[in-house]
Enzyme design. Structure first.
Site, PDB file in Angstrom:
ATOM      1  N   GLY B  26       1.001  -1.082  -0.130  1.00 42.50           N
ATOM      2  CA  GLY B  26       0.017   0.089  -0.210  1.00 42.50           C
ATOM      3  C   GLY B  26       0.939   1.202   0.083  1.00 42.50           C
ATOM      4  O   GLY B  26       1.648   1.536   0.901  1.00 42.50           O
ATOM      5  N   ASN B  60      -4.122  15.559  -0.416  1.00 45.48           N
ATOM      6  CA  ASN B  60      -4.243  16.304   0.648  1.00 45.48           C
ATOM      7  C   ASN B  60      -3.395  15.592   1.840  1.00 45.48           C
ATOM      8  O   ASN B  60      -3.257  16.102   2.757  1.00 45.48           O
ATOM      9  CB  ASN B  60      -5.849  16.778   1.233  1.00 45.48           C
ATOM     10  N   CYS B 176     -36.428  -6.489   0.364  1.00 40.43           N
ATOM     11  CA  CYS B 176     -37.870  -5.773   0.014  1.00 40.43           C
ATOM     12  C   CYS B 176     -37.636  -4.289   0.505  1.00 40.43           C
ATOM     13  O   CYS B 176     -38.267  -3.302   0.040  1.00 40.43           O
ATOM     14  CB  CYS B 176     -38.713  -6.470   1.168  1.00 40.43           C
TER      15      CYS B 176
END
Lengths: 493, 585
Positions: B26, B60, B176
């Site tokens: 990452g 940022n 639903c």
């Protein structure tokens, strides 16, 4: 970039402090003293967040140590002006911010009030906390942070006379007034009968159960008793929610939290006090009259028939507006009584009412030290030791114009003791101080980038809280120990 | 190479940093910070891995990236961006998915001394956690959410792993509620994003995705029929979208008529639905001319309608160039979801929301800021120094878990590492790595070798994921070569047919022959009853995109967590996977 793009760029942080906070950042000006690693890491985070202007005050040259610890200098500029190099690299991080290098010497500016008065906040990253600077900024009412790091230790301290915080973002229990129902709400609750119990928001169920219980027993129900009664109402979603939130029946709407009660006791000179204190006085009068605070007016999401939810929401909203207007009237009256012509903005009053149960006020101190720190009951003794260590190293550095090294062990220990003794008759050396001093000496004044980055993160986070005037600041001293991976904070009175 | 300052503080450990290879998974908010911190610790070799490209909303906080880098690979750009700094580390960037076993087979991971996680999603976190368990490489896990964050060093099997404490699950709603009786804004947003968007713009709907009667949790026959009919008609709309000519907005009117008018009328005819609910009103208004709308303000229904028309026709045109997926940072798709959700809210008398608010919900946005990332990355990098202690006992006892930086009174909290949870679904399992040439061995060959090696008394079951390869009642595959039924990087699940010995997980790694790991397989003690419940939960929950931190990870929020456990299963058991619309929250 157009507005949309600017909003997208800051989207992730505007979810923390909204556009009002962002606007304040953009309009702010911050001074950072010294361009070492802690300073540059602090500036980096401020620039990324969009703080309008940062002035980096530094007159050093790029050294080998800078190259090893500071990401914002380059080897090609070794020996050149450090502040200039750092300001350039930091400025590149965000075209919306300006980073200016100020090369005047720190000492020469110490008496220049006009230089300092242009800033909304100052961060001093030198080893020396510098009493003249503390005095000067205290006088100018400009918040000052002192942040420094040596080896695996670091220190952050806030000097600021008073911080009044409204948008604290503190989590609080929902203010539903289960035990303090007003006429319109009572009317609504009474209109709900057996046939539509499954359709109403859970707060209505809680009010019904609460009132029924009080009628029968003449006292408030406990959470358990409330749950038992709710369970008999079936298993619809709103009943399930009510059971989960049953503890709300024990919340006394008339009760003030300790901090707020204390706040209302404070005496301030209302002829000159800020609008915050005028509103606190109005709040006090409101509370004395009604026995409850003005209603914040927000209703949490609840399972319900939409129409019924909206109806309930409008009842809370209307009450909030009535309360707010009353508070505003009181505030204006107070201003008038003290012969003050100014107004308080509607938006400020609205914010104040919304947050009136979670207001915070910090009163700072100029003192470098307070006697509680030497008490045996001090729960963060190790962290205060680190603080003492920094003070001793600073004294040594001032005397010898160099950083203390392991060979200076005995002198630094003596310095620390004599300093502590000057403040108070010391019975014994604080536990563990010697080890802390040794650890500091080992580093000979050098910094470790990691610890600086972390310290810069903490310092910049505090600056942002001050500039946006949102969230609660730390109060008012903190040290970090990278050996133990631990921070500790305490208040210096 | 400047390391005299490191030497003063770390002494000879400085050399260990130099000799170590670390992996950073990452290169986003925490990653950019962490890379800088690791560089300045003089780590010998740092691998940067990320599958993502740079977006405007990253700027940022992800300080290694600039406006001009938008759309470029994060891993590659990060590597280049630190070039100006005269560092001693060798950097290797990988633009790819950590879970891609072709790109990153097990042998890729085993070269590292420490793995740093700087990820933004649970799935990849669990994956790397599993890799760490197989390889026993120390893993330093980190995450932030707004002003809060956490760092958790993991020493596999010694301390709590990432899966030891159950993570908060995303909210789910019955079909639903989403399709016929919404009552909150989130129901309408879920409908727009997870139902309408893929229906109109998704890949061709396969039979599998079609709504089936049994998927609808309702006893109301009329409702089921209405929903099925609605679905079929939507397929017709998809054809309209696909065939839309440039500049043609006529097809959008048909879509509007269908979903905001006819479908609502059809629902209205099912009177039982509206006995206790307020009836929706089919849309009946005309769009207004719009220029630029303020995302912070509430728009009128007419403005929403106009935006719906604009965004729908824009997306339809873009589809001709290639697939379009919902992305919170893709303005057209966001506008579509915002306007569709608001129009539906309006119809059902539910309050509408601003674009800013809907973006947060639909985009599953976690607030993020540079300051918190800097603090947590600093802790993460510092935690790695403890991985160099001589003994495991020292590594574990000196490491600290860090969490929550938003408590002003304490600022940052730390605690010692907790021991592993004996009931953890990940680290309570016996596992190892099997080195094998899959083209040379049959399923039977592997079966015999395993029985022989670990002392299973009679027979075993072998499964890969949920796919059964062999058991006593299913021996079709016995003579088939393994490369036909599984591949390198897969995990084989071995279970004892007699239930006497514990199960086993074997990760398949490429080798010349067949080598099974040295493992102690102990007697089985798991209480069966409990297990069933957990399985069921696994079925119905789909993991969210982002980590929701706080209590659930630090494990110190005892009472709260307990309360949730108490309430949780009973409520969740109502649904099964097919019956819920899932929104990742």
């Amino acid at each position: 970039m157009n507005d949309n793009e600017v909003n997208s760029k800051y989207d992730r942080q505007m979810r923390l402090w909204s556009s009002s906070g962002q606007k304040r950042l953009v309009g702010s000006r911050v001074c950072v003293v010294e361009a070492n690693a802690v300073a540059c890491e602090t500036v980096k985070n401020l620039v990324l967040a969009g703080v309008g202007q940062v002035v980096l005050l530094d007159s050093e040259r790029v050294s080998a140590e800078d190259l090893a610890t500071n990401f914002f200098v380059v080897a090609e500029e070794a020996g050149k002006a450090r502040g200039e190099c750092a300001a350039r690299l930091l400025g590149e991080l965000n075209p919306d911010s300006t980073v200016i290098h100020e090369k005047s010497s720190f000492e020469s500016l110490l008496k220049d009030r006009s230089f300092w008065s242009q800033f909304d906040c100052v961060v001093n990253c030198r080893l020396d906390h510098c009493v003249p600077l503390i005095e000067l900024l205290w006088d100018l009412r400009i918040p000052l942070l002192h942040a420094h790091s040596i080896g695996l230790y670091s220190l952050v301290r806030l000097y600021c006379e008073e911080r009044t915080m409204v948008e604290t973002h503190s989590s609080r229990a929902d203010d539903l007034r289960i035990d303090a129902v007003w006429d319109e709400l009572q009317e609504y609750v009474d209109s709900v009968d057996e046939t539509c119990l499954a359709e109403v928001p859970y707060s209505v169920l809680l009010i019904k159960v609460y009132q029924e219980f009080v009628r029968e027993h003449g006292r408030r129900p406990s959470t358990k008793e409330t749950r038992r009664r709710l369970a008999q109402l079936g298993d619809d979603e709103n009943v399930e929610e009510a059971i989960k939130k049953a503890a709300l029946v024990t919340k006394r709407s008339s009760e003030l939290n300790e901090k707020l009660a204390q706040l209302m006791q404070e005496t301030v000179d209302l002829s000159t006090a800020s609008s915050f204190w005028v509103l606190v006085e109005a709040l006090k009068q409101f509370y004395e009259k009604h026995g409850v605070l003005p209603l914040s007016g927000s209703l949490p999401d609840m399972a319900s028939n939409t129409e019924k939810y909206l109806k309930l929401q409008s009842i809370y909203r209307a009450k909030h507006e009535t309360d707010r207007d009353e508070l505003k009237g009181l505030a204006l009256q107070i201003l008038a009584q003290h012969g003050r012509a100014e107004q308080i903005a509607e938006s400020e009053i609205e914010l104040f009412v919304k947050n009136c149960s979670v207001l915070e006020v910090h009163r700072g101190s100029k003192n470098v030290w307070s006697s509680e720190m030497l008490s045996e009951a001090n729960p963060v003794l190790h962290n205060t030791n680190i603080y003492f260590g920094f003070l001793a190293l600073n004294t040594f550095h001032k005397e010898h114009k160099r950083h203390a090294a392991p060979k200076d062990q005995s002198e630094v220990r003596a310095l620390a003791i004599s300093q502590l003794c000057r403040w108070e008759t010391l019975k014994s050396f604080p536990d563990g101080l010697e080890l802390v001093l040794d650890e500091l000496l080992r580093a000979e004044g050098t910094a470790l980038h990691n610890v600086c980055a972390l310290t810069g993160g903490i310092a910049s986070q505090e600056v942002i809280k001050i500039l946006t005037n949102q969230y609660v600041s730390f109060d008012n001293c903190l040290t970090f120990d990278g050996v133990r991976g631990q921070t500790g904070s305490w208040k210096i009175e | 190479m400047y390391d005299s300052h490191l030497r003063k503080i770390f002494g000879s450990q400085t050399d260990q940093f130099r000799q170590s290879k670390v992996l950073m998974v990452g290169a986003g908010g925490i990653g950019c910070e962490l890379l800088k911190d690791l560089l300045l610790m003089n780590y010998g070799e740092i691998h940067i891995l990320d599958l993502d490209t740079i977006d405007l909303s990253n700027l940022n906080r992800q300080f290694l990236f600039r406006q001009k880098d938008i759309k470029k690979s994060k891993a590659m750009t990060a590597q280049q961006a630190v070039g100006h700094f005269n560092h001693a580390s060798k950097l290797v960037a990988h633009h790819g998915n950590i879970m891609d076993t072709n790109m990153f087979p097990l042998s890729f991971f085993t070269q590292f001394d420490i793995i740093f996680n700087a990820l933004d999603n649970l799935e990849a976190r669990f994956y790397v956690n599993k890799i760490a368990l197989f390889t026993k490489i120390p893993l330093i896990e980190s995450g932030t959410s707004g002003l809060k964050g956490q760092v958790q060093p993991i020493y596999p099997y010694e301390t709590e792993c990432f899966a030891c404490i159950p993570k908060e699950q995303p909210k789910t709603f019955p079909v639903c509620t989403i399709r016929s009786t919404p009552s909150k804004p989130i129901h309408c947003i879920t409908w727009a994003k997870n139902f309408l968007f893929p229906q109109l713009f998704g890949d061709d709907v396969s039979d599998q995705d079609k709504l089936k009667p049994q998927d609808i949790e309702s006893d109301n026959k009329a409702e089921i029929e209405a929903l099925l009919k609605e679905s079929n008609e939507l397929l017709d709309l998809k054809v309209l979208v696909n065939e839309a000519a440039p500049g043609d907005k006529g097809f959008v009117s048909k879509i509007i008529e269908k979903i905001f008018e006819e479908d609502i009328e059809r629902l209205l005819r099912i009177e039982t639905l509206w006995k206790t609910r307020e009836k929706p009103e089919p849309l009946n208004c005309e769009p207004v001319k719009i220029k630029s709308l303020d995302g912070q303000k509430l728009w009128t229904v007419e403005e929403n309608l106009a935006l719906f028309i604009n965004s729908t026709s824009k997306i339809a045109q873009r589809l001709k160039q290639g697939p379009v997926e919902f992305d919170k940072d893709d303005e057209d798709t966001l506008d579509f979801v915002v306007s569709a959700a608001n129009l539906r809210s309006y119809i059902f008398h539910i309050p509408m929301k601003t674009k800013f608010e809907i973006k947060q919900i639909a985009g599953n946005i976690i607030p993020a800021v540079a300051t918190t990332n800097a603090i947590m990355a600093g802790f993460s990098a510092l935690s790695s120094i403890h991985a160099f202690h001589a003994t495991m006992q020292e590594k574990v006892s000196k490491s600290k878990m860090v969490y929550d930086s938003n408590q002003p009174s304490r600022f940052v909290n730390t605690s010692g590492l907790a021991p592993k949870n004996p009931k953890c679904p990940a680290c309570s399992v016996t596992r190892g790595i099997i080195s094998i040439d899959l083209s040379k061995y049959t399923v039977d060959g592997l079966r015999k070798a395993i029985i022989d090696k670990y002392g299973y008394s009679d027979d075993i079951g072998i499964a890969e994921g949920t796919r059964l390869l062999y058991d006593y009642d299913f021996d079709d595959n016995l003579e088939i070569k393994l490369d036909k039924v599984c591949s390198y990087g897969n995990v084989l699940f071995i279970s004892d047919a007699d239930d006497e010995l514990d199960s086993l997980e074997l990760l398949v790694d490429k080798g010349d022959k067949l080598e099974l790991p040295e493992l102690e397989v102990s007697a089985k003690v798991v209480p069966e009853e409990k297990k069933e419940e957990e399985d069921e939960e696994d079925d119905l929950i789909i993991e969210g995109d982002d980590l929701i931190m706080e209590g659930d990870i630090n494990g110190l929020d005892g009472p709260k967590r307990k309360a949730e456990d108490d309430m949780g299963p009973a409520k969740k058991r109502k649904y099964t996977a097919d019956e819920v619309e899932v929104i990742e929250l």
